[in-house]
Write an enzyme that holds these catalytic residues in place. Structure first.
Site, PDB file in Angstrom:
ATOM      1  N   SER A   1       9.814  50.158  42.257  1.00  0.00           N
ATOM      2  CA  SER A   1       8.673  49.255  42.463  1.00  0.00           C
ATOM      3  C   SER A   1       9.034  47.826  42.042  1.00  0.00           C
ATOM      4  O   SER A   1       8.525  46.852  42.613  1.00  0.00           O
ATOM      5  CB  SER A   1       7.422  49.750  41.726  1.00  0.00           C
TER       6      SER A   1
ATOM      7  N   ILE B   1      23.288  54.299  30.727  1.00  0.00           N
ATOM      8  CA  ILE B   1      23.855  53.369  29.745  1.00  0.00           C
ATOM      9  C   ILE B   1      25.152  52.818  30.326  1.00  0.00           C
ATOM     10  O   ILE B   1      25.946  53.566  30.915  1.00  0.00           O
ATOM     11  CB  ILE B   1      24.104  54.104  28.406  1.00  0.00           C
TER      12      ILE B   1
ATOM     13  N   SER C   1       9.611  43.263  28.736  1.00  0.00           N
ATOM     14  CA  SER C   1      10.565  42.202  28.390  1.00  0.00           C
ATOM     15  C   SER C   1      11.652  42.124  29.452  1.00  0.00           C
ATOM     16  O   SER C   1      12.086  43.157  29.979  1.00  0.00           O
ATOM     17  CB  SER C   1      11.257  42.511  27.052  1.00  0.00           C
TER      18      SER C   1
ATOM     19  N   GLU D   1      24.686  46.130  23.153  1.00  0.00           N
ATOM     20  CA  GLU D   1      23.661  46.839  22.369  1.00  0.00           C
ATOM     21  C   GLU D   1      22.504  47.263  23.278  1.00  0.00           C
ATOM     22  O   GLU D   1      21.895  46.418  23.948  1.00  0.00           O
ATOM     23  CB  GLU D   1      23.132  45.917  21.264  1.00  0.00           C
TER      24      GLU D   1
ATOM     25  N   ASN E   1      18.046  42.776  32.585  1.00  0.00           N
ATOM     26  CA  ASN E   1      17.351  44.074  32.608  1.00  0.00           C
ATOM     27  C   ASN E   1      15.876  43.859  32.343  1.00  0.00           C
ATOM     28  O   ASN E   1      15.484  42.887  31.681  1.00  0.00           O
ATOM     29  CB  ASN E   1      17.933  44.972  31.515  1.00  0.00           C
TER      30      ASN E   1
ATOM     31  N   GLU F   1       5.250  43.623  34.988  1.00  0.00           N
ATOM     32  CA  GLU F   1       6.674  43.638  35.353  1.00  0.00           C
ATOM     33  C   GLU F   1       6.886  43.010  36.714  1.00  0.00           C
ATOM     34  O   GLU F   1       7.829  42.242  36.931  1.00  0.00           O
ATOM     35  CB  GLU F   1       7.198  45.082  35.388  1.00  0.00           C
TER      36      GLU F   1
END
Ligand code: GAR
Length: 227
Positions: free
Chosen positions: A18, A97, A141, A148, A112, A179
């Site tokens: 989305s 990851i 965010s 990290e 991201n 978002e």
């Protein structure tokens, strides 16, 4: 004078897509001056692949289960990105990851979106954890990616309230709405070269961004679109 080439991005997804759709729509509606050169998914059944095909964007499946280890999987994605040479790589619900090699190869060009107000609630099940923690606000965010996990410097955040009797599902819908506005906006700032990573810190209009980046609440976005 020759026109400058359009800012190009590659989007990495694992599922629904989305956020990818929000970026496609922002480009279509002339709210974002960019082009999506490539969409990579690690899952064959990701709905985002259909969204990309529908929009005529080249897609690539890099199925993580077919690689011996993370490094080989990441190398296959890096090889594809090297072929397409995007200006920015956008993780949009990409649920693997990434290796240190992948991240450092794309330093300053990899962002991201994460469904929490970082540094709160890194990792998964963020809406559930915000409710369990009795948080009164939640949100999403956008951050530059570093080695990290969910720990890179934050570019921008959008806050939503948490109401009494909220559920994970209600909260997820409220956060995703933010978002879908925040991601195209941040990509636009980078495309316009207003925002960049300098010495490991995000800089907006030559001023270092501190304290969790640009702060939004529901619906105070207009001024940034107009800039
Ligand atoms: C989004 O809510 C995004 O913030 C989250 O996955 C969802 C993907 O939705 N990403 C992460 O949790 C990354 N740590 P989408 O596929 O509909 O864009």
């Amino acid at each position: 004078m020759p026109a400058s080439p359009t800012f190009s991005i590659a989007v990495l997804i694992s599922g629904n897509g989305s956020n990818l759709q929000a970026i496609i729509d922002a480009i279509k509606n002339n709210e974002l001056d960019a082009t999506i050169k490539l969409v990579i998914s690690n899952r064959q059944n990701a709905k985002g692949l259909d969204r990309a095909k529908e929009a005529g964007i080249p897609t690539l499946l890099v199925d993580h289960t077919l690689y011996l280890n993370r490094e080989e999987f990441d190398q296959a994605m890096l090889d594809a990105l090297t072929r397409y040479q995007p200006d920015l790589v956008v993780l949009a619900g990409f649920m693997r990851i990434l290796s240190a090699k992948f991240v450092s190869a794309l330093c300053g060009k990899l962002i991201n979106i994460h469904p929490s107000l970082l540094p709160l609630h890194k990792g998964t099940h963020t809406h559930k954890r915000a409710l369990e923690a009795n948080d009164s606000i939640h949100g999403c965010s956008i951050h530059y990616v570093t080695k990290e996990l969910d720990g890179g410097p934050v570019i921008a955040q959008s806050q939503v309230p948490i109401y009494p009797n909220d559920t994970e599902e209600l909260l997820a819908v409220r956060v995703q709405k933010e978002e879908h506005r925040l991601y195209p906006l941040c990509i636009g700032l980078i495309a316009k070269k207003k925002l960049e990573l300098v010495d490991g810190a995000p800089v907006l209009d030559k001023q270092p961004l501190t304290n969790g980046g640009i702060k939004f609440r529901q619906s105070n976005y207009d001024t940034y679109y107009l800039k």
